[in-house]
Structures are given as structure tokens and as C-alpha cells.
Design an enzyme around this catalytic site. Sequence first.
Site, PDB file in Angstrom:
ATOM      1  N   HIS A 136       0.823  -1.158  -0.025  1.00  0.00           N
ATOM      2  CA  HIS A 136       0.211   0.133  -0.037  1.00  0.00           C
ATOM      3  C   HIS A 136       0.964   1.218   0.019  1.00  0.00           C
ATOM      4  CE1 HIS A 136      -2.753   2.967   1.077  1.00  0.00           C
ATOM      5  NE2 HIS A 136      -3.729   2.368   1.200  1.00  0.00           N
ATOM      6  N   HIS A 160     -12.020   6.641  13.155  1.00  0.00           N
ATOM      7  CA  HIS A 160     -11.722   5.193  12.360  1.00  0.00           C
ATOM      8  C   HIS A 160     -12.448   4.287  13.153  1.00  0.00           C
ATOM      9  CE1 HIS A 160      -9.626   7.742   9.916  1.00  0.00           C
ATOM     10  NE2 HIS A 160      -8.743   7.848  10.645  1.00  0.00           N
ATOM     11  N   ARG A 235     -14.001  23.141  12.376  1.00  0.00           N
ATOM     12  CA  ARG A 235     -13.193  22.160  11.424  1.00  0.00           C
ATOM     13  C   ARG A 235     -11.919  21.890  12.263  1.00  0.00           C
ATOM     14  NH1 ARG A 235     -11.238  18.054   9.907  1.00  0.00           N
ATOM     15  NH2 ARG A 235     -10.578  17.503   7.859  1.00  0.00           N
ATOM     16  N   CYS A 282     -14.330  25.763   4.433  1.00  0.00           N
ATOM     17  CA  CYS A 282     -13.628  24.560   4.406  1.00  0.00           C
ATOM     18  C   CYS A 282     -13.494  24.222   2.823  1.00  0.00           C
ATOM     19  CB  CYS A 282     -14.734  23.417   5.278  1.00  0.00           C
ATOM     20  SG  CYS A 282     -13.867  21.892   5.280  1.00  0.00           S
ATOM     21  N   TYR A 420      -6.053  18.367   0.579  1.00  0.00           N
ATOM     22  CA  TYR A 420      -6.236  19.579   0.312  1.00  0.00           C
ATOM     23  C   TYR A 420      -5.851  20.056  -1.297  1.00  0.00           C
ATOM     24  CZ  TYR A 420      -8.142  20.067   4.915  1.00  0.00           C
ATOM     25  OH  TYR A 420      -9.120  19.940   6.243  1.00  0.00           O
TER      26      TYR A 420
END
Length: 610
Positions: A136, A160, A235, A282, A420
Amino acid sequence: MLLLRRCLSLTGAAPSNCHRHLLMPAVCAARLWSSSSSGGRGDGGDDQRTYQNSHGSSWIHGLAGLLAGTGAVLAYGLHQHKPQRADSSRRQPTEQTSPLPVFSQVEVTKHRSLEDGVWVTYKGGVYDITEFVNKHPGGDKIMLAAGGAIEPFWAMYAVHNQEHVLEILSEYKVGELRAEDQKKQDAVKSSDPYSTDPERHPVLHINNLKPFNAEPPPELLSDSYITPSAIFFKRNHLPVPQVDPATYRLHVEGLPAGVLTLSLEDLKTKFPKHTITATLQCAGNRRSEMNKVKQVKGLNWGIAAISNATWSGAKLRDVLLAAGYSPDVAQWARHVQFDGMDKDVTGSSYGASIPLNKAVSEDGDVLLAYEMNGEDIPADHGFPVRVVVPGTVGARNVKWLGRIIVSSEESSSHWQQNDYKGFSPGTDWDTVDFKSAPSIQELPIQSAITTPAEGAVIDRSEEEVTVEGYAWSGGGREVVRVDVSLDGGKTWRVAQLRTSDRGQEPQPSPPPGRAWAWKLWEVTVPIPPETQELEIICKAVDDSYNTQPDTVAPIWNLRGVLSNAWHRVKSGFSQSDRKMKEDFTHLWRGPCCPTVCPGSSAECISDTLL
């Protein structure tokens, strides 16, 4: 850690042969090396990576943004590879009915490198994730948990720790942890790093609890030109740090004069106080609309990950000049980096950077803000000091600011390098190269409808409908027009723009290139006759004549950022309240009905009810 989906084999059954997708937070693509490993930054190339045994920890300190809360999820398919089972010489005799062997914690701890295998434990199970690390991209970043338990990290990155993220972990299960070692793990309870987070307003729509990410109801945005701090969108990437304003220190580095250290009082007394009104948005605002085209990785933001506030503080330009900045610096420096005081388990903080010319421009209006809407900045918004970079994506407006670095390089933070950023709709997680795209700075033109809401029922008897919303453009470009359609784009009306609350004097026009704040807009339009449903659309235009694309599909990207297509809302009609009252009154007018209302007429009943 790994983003995984639920699978029954986590209960102790042997791994299934279900189709495998390896999912991993984009923050796992953060740099492996610390800034000292390669002149301040590493290119992430395999030739620069080494893997140390349990006594080597340099790779630990280089992890930036590891497994961060609500960061992106890198998805890659490893369809032809099965996990390598532990060598039989490493296994202990099974003492349970499970077909899998039992391992001690000592044995698990030996597997902390690619050479020895990478093992982790989770709820009493032992997992060999060596293949994951090998195959990965960015998989080496999960090695912080190698040889130990996942649970302490999921206490930090609680996003998670969900049922739907567990399936792939089950594919790598190789055994069970010895019962006595599991009891020892259970006895060590990780403290909740989010336990000291501030209280939040209950009206907020929560997209993620830990770290906290939430947006206000859209209709509240258009109620007030200045968004109240309590409902300003939140955020966070990590737990909110607790900072003592009395001992707070800001360090400015990278200039020839050396390090400048400033207290909060220094910022307030040694530099002029400036106030600006600026909108923060955002990068993932309106991501939910991209999810309707094709699923993306990230929080499912609606249209309200944007808010407007007044900010007060010292200009970054003034602080840099005090720290020794001179025009000569621009010959070698290109960026100003910011490090927050919110940290992950490695001690790495959230970080970002902006171009130097924005930071030092007299017209850039970049603030080291200590006030929001006339009061101390709230904890969720960066107390005691945050960077406000007007016209720039929210991700660069670093909160809880602890360090400023003038540099020839961008920030090496994961959120600058591997998140981003925008990509072509044809780029997927198998082909994405984050180094190939520039970091988002200025945002594109944006607008959205705050009322009526999707699916709202409109009273047809009113014969007209009022539509409201917001519009904003990045880079200081001023919104000059908002077009609104009630018939899916066949005909258009121009909305009225406002720069203040209703009944108040409008704000004066900003200087060219310094339109940092949004404009609220509204338009009242006759309802088209015989129309059974309204498809309301808005689109904005800025002073550079940039306008929004008409559909989402051509701007879809795997991270779901920069979503700014025409905003569309569908509304229906109901029988009018007036008509219902008339029908009800007509139905009940008549002789007295003692069983219903003794001593009164049915007419009085209808009058009372209506």
C-alpha cells in the site's frame, strides 16, 4: 489506523475470501522523516526510507498528521495478494478451540519492522499487516503501532473506530493474543484526549464527533451577516489543546535576526490592532453533492461549512518586520509556514503554509487574530491566537498558533502536501500523485441557497416565493451578481445583495482585491402558474467574471474539494393554510352541537380553532 469495513471474522473466525480493498486515511501519506532527515523535508522516495528495529525511533518523530481524524481516505485495491501467515516456528501451541494460534505480547512486539514482519493487536486478535505496509502506498506510516495495540491510536483518531472500518483488518488476522496479555491491555485504559474539548451549541449538525466537525443549519447562515461564534462552522483535525494565555508564546523563526518570541500581551500591546471582516470556508464545503455523483473520501459536508466573522489582531506583516524581515528575504524565501499547538500522538502538530507575498503584502490583511466577533477567540476557533488568511481556504488559517517559519519551502505537513488538493475527475486513488497538484490557496467563486431547503413545502396561495442564500469568492474578488432561477435554469432573476443585516447600513465597498467577506442575497419571485414543483438554482459572478460551473460531474474529484457547481433545490407546494381554514370553517358552521361544545355553536368551535 486502517480504515476498514465490518467483517464477521473479527469475532474470531478465520479470514474470509471476501473482495479486499485496502483503505487508509490520507493523513497516512504524511512524511515518514522528520525535518532534519533531508534538509528540512523528504520527498518520500523509497530510496530514502529505512526501517529500524524496536530501538530505532527516528521514523516515529517524522510522522506528521498520522491517521488524522477526519482526513481523506486513500483507497487502493490489492486484489491478488493474501496476507502472509506467521511462520510456524513463531507460533505457540493453541490453547483455545480457535483454529488460529495464540501469541504472547512479547512475541507480537518482536514484529515491528518489515524484516521481522509488522504485527498489531486489536481486541485480542493479532494481525500481520506486513503485506499492507509492503503493497500500500504510504503504508509505512502506520508503523507507529507496530508491535502493539491499535486501540490507543483510535482513542486519538476516533473517527476510524467504527464498525464499517473493520473488514480489511480481518483479512490479516493471524492469531489470538494470550489471555493474560489481553487482560493486561484491558487494564490499561487510554484516557480520552477529547475529554477537555469545549461544549458546543446543540443546534450544530455534527459530521464527526472526535475530532469535532460540525456545521450550522443553513437557514441560520442567512439570518445574520456576521455569523455568531457559537454556530460558526467547526473544523478540527485533532483534540482542542488547552492553552494558558499567561504562558502562551509564539515563536517566529527563519529570519536572519534569529527567533522572535512573543507573548499574548506582546501581540496586543506592541503591534497595532487591526480588524477585518472575513469569510472562512472549508475546502470540503458542499462535498455531499459530489458524493451524489460518485463517492468521495471525506466528511459529508453540506452547504454550511462556511461562515463570516470579524477578526481582530496584529498583522502578520508587522510581526515579520519586527522579526527582521526585509526585502532581501524575498530573494530566497517563498513561503510562511504555520504550526498549530494541536498535536497527535507523535507530537506532530497541524501545519500549513501560505505564499510569502500574501503574508507580507500591505493589502494581504493576514492577521494573527486574538479576537473573534469582538471577544476572545473561542477554544474551538483557535484560542488564544490563530492565523486568519482572508480569501484563502480554511485549511491555511491555522488555529492555536504556536510557531511561524519563513522558509524557501512549503510546510511539510501532511495537510499541505497530501491533502486539500484538487484533481481531474479521471484521477482515482490508484493513480493519484499528490505532488503533481498545487496546494489549494484561494478558493473559487461560490454560492448556495439557504432557504427554502431541499424538499421544502411552499404555500402556493402566497403567489410568490422568497429565496435567500450566500455568495463569496476567494482571493479578495468581490461578488457582483447572483442569478436565481425557479424553473431549472430556463429563466433567471438577479438577486439583491447585502453586506449587513436587514435594517442596518450596508458596509462600504471594499478596495479592489480586498473583498474578504461574503454577501448575503435574496430575491422574491412570482411562482410560475401551473407549476407543480420548483427547481431553484443560484449561481454567482465575481468582479473577474468568474462564475460557477453548471453541474458537479465535470469538477468531481476524489477528495470532494472545491465543490462549487450551481446549487439546486427542489421544492413542492401544499394547499394553502388560508384555503384549509375556509374549508374547515365551512364544514363546521351549523346548529349547536352539545356533544362537542355544550352551550356553544359549531361556528364558535371553528372560530376558536382557527
